[in-house]
Design an enzyme around this catalytic site. Structure first.
Site: not given
Ligand SMILES: Cc1cc2nc3c(=O)[nH]c(=O)nc-3n(C[C@H](O)[C@H](O)[C@H](O)COP(=O)(O)OP(=O)(O)OC[C@H]3O[C@@H](n4cnc5c(N)ncnc54)[C@H](O)[C@@H]3O)c2cc1C
Length: 298
Positions: A170, A217, A287
């Site tokens: 991650r 998570s 996480e």
């Molecule tokens: C129902 C559910 C299930 C999930 N299952 C999983 C799973 O199976 N595996 C998993 O790994 N995660 C899972 N997640 C967690 C989450 O979806 C991940 O961490 C995902 O990668 C976050 O993406 P986001 O666009 O929502 O990022 P955000 O939550 O908006 O940001 C997360 C991080 O990424 C950075 N970021 C965002 N956009 C950019 C960009 N353009 N450039 C640089 N940095 C950026 C932010 O600064 C922050 O540090 C789950 C979440 C939910 C709600």
């Protein structure tokens, strides 16, 4: 590059919206600076000027891994209004950071390409997913990456090849704003692709709570352990504080069941962490990311 983020322009350019409107779990206050650039040039200007004024920046995408508090002085920069790019050539796909996982999986499936099926059901954007090196079912997004394009701290656009990036659990070694991503995917029949997506969604719905919003998570799994089982073994499944609840289906998920506040959610994180430490002498590592100046200083 013209100065976009000069102090006089802050009031005009920073949105007055609350982060609650962006948060996947509907939690968050008004940050001091929230930007929703509409062009890459605007984004470059905001980042360069924030850097000049020693203001930290925080890119945000789907906000599905972020718990926002009420004290945020960083420059929050959302990807939502940036131009959307989706370009497929043979087995290579180039996209903008703000494409959702759902759209990516759907459109690549139509092109006969098997892609991020293991992330089906995640409400995230591709930029956030790459930054988090998201993964599931023993696969990670990094396996498909060819290059990313970022805006660095000085506002310059830079291309970084996948081989130049360190990927870990991650985490990736690049902290700049990712604007474009290039993936190399695998050709498969539409039936095969549909089956792999269906299988993942079936398992997710069996194991994970989907009735209320969560941030996935909450904690990383400690080596050889499952965070959810450790929390459950502390008797915390179903535990509520205010409007937030540790899911009784999977104890590593914290749900917003009834207008939870930042403190409700945070207190459950604290409780789970201290109970697991007391009972098993294991330090749970978050996480989810907590975005609140006061909590981050602790
Ligand atoms: C129902 C559910 C299930 C999930 N299952 C999983 C799973 O199976 N595996 C998993 O790994 N995660 C899972 N997640 C967690 C989450 O979806 C991940 O961490 C995902 O990668 C976050 O993406 P986001 O666009 O929502 O990022 P955000 O939550 O908006 O940001 C997360 C991080 O990424 C950075 N970021 C965002 N956009 C950019 C960009 N353009 N450039 C640089 N940095 C950026 C932010 O600064 C922050 O540090 C789950 C979440 C939910 C709600």
């Amino acid at each position: 590059m013209k100065e976009f983020f000069s102090p006089e322009l802050i009031k005009k350019t920073a949105s007055q919206k609350s982060l609650r409107d962006y948060s996947y779990i509907n939690i968050g206050g008004k940050p001091k600076y929230l930007f929703t650039p509409e062009t890459i040039e605007q984004l470059q200007n905001i980042i360069a000027a924030a850097n000049k004024t020693s203001l930290d920046i925080l890119p945000i995408g789907g906000c599905s891994n972020l718990l926002f508090g009420n004290n945020i002085n960083k420059a929050i920069i959302s990807d939502v209004n940036l131009p959307q790019i989706f370009d497929i050539k043979d087995d290579t796909v180039m996209v903008s950071c703000n494409i959702t996982i759902k759209k990516f999986i759907e459109k690549t499936k139509q092109a006969g390409l098997s892609s991020l099926y293991f992330l089906s059901g995640i409400p995230a954007h591709l930029g956030g997913t790459v930054h988090m090196n998201a993964g599931a079912f023993d696969r990670t997004i990094s396996e498909f990456l060819v290059w990313i394009e970022v805006v660095d701290k000085n506002g310059n656009i830079k291309k970084v090849n996948a081989e130049e990036i360190d990927f870990s659990y991650r985490k990736i070694s690049i902290s700049d704003f990712i604007v474009r991503i290039c993936f190399k995917l695998e050709k498969k029949s539409e039936k095969e692709i549909e089956d792999e997506i269906k299988e993942v969604l079936k398992i997710r719905h069996e194991r994970h709570p989907y009735d209320f919003p969560s941030l996935g998570s909450t904690f990383k799994n400690p080596p050889g352990e499952f965070a959810g089982l450790l929390i459950c073994d502390c008797g915390l499944a179903g535990k509520m504080i205010g409007g937030a609840q540790i899911s009784s289906k999977h104890s590593n998920f914290i749900l917003n069941v009834d207008n939870a506040t930042f403190n409700d959610y945070y207190d459950l994180i604290d409780l789970a962490r201290s109970e697991v430490k007391n009972k098993f002498d294991i330090d749970l590592e978050l996480e989810n990311k907590i975005i609140d100046d006061l909590e981050e200083q602790k």
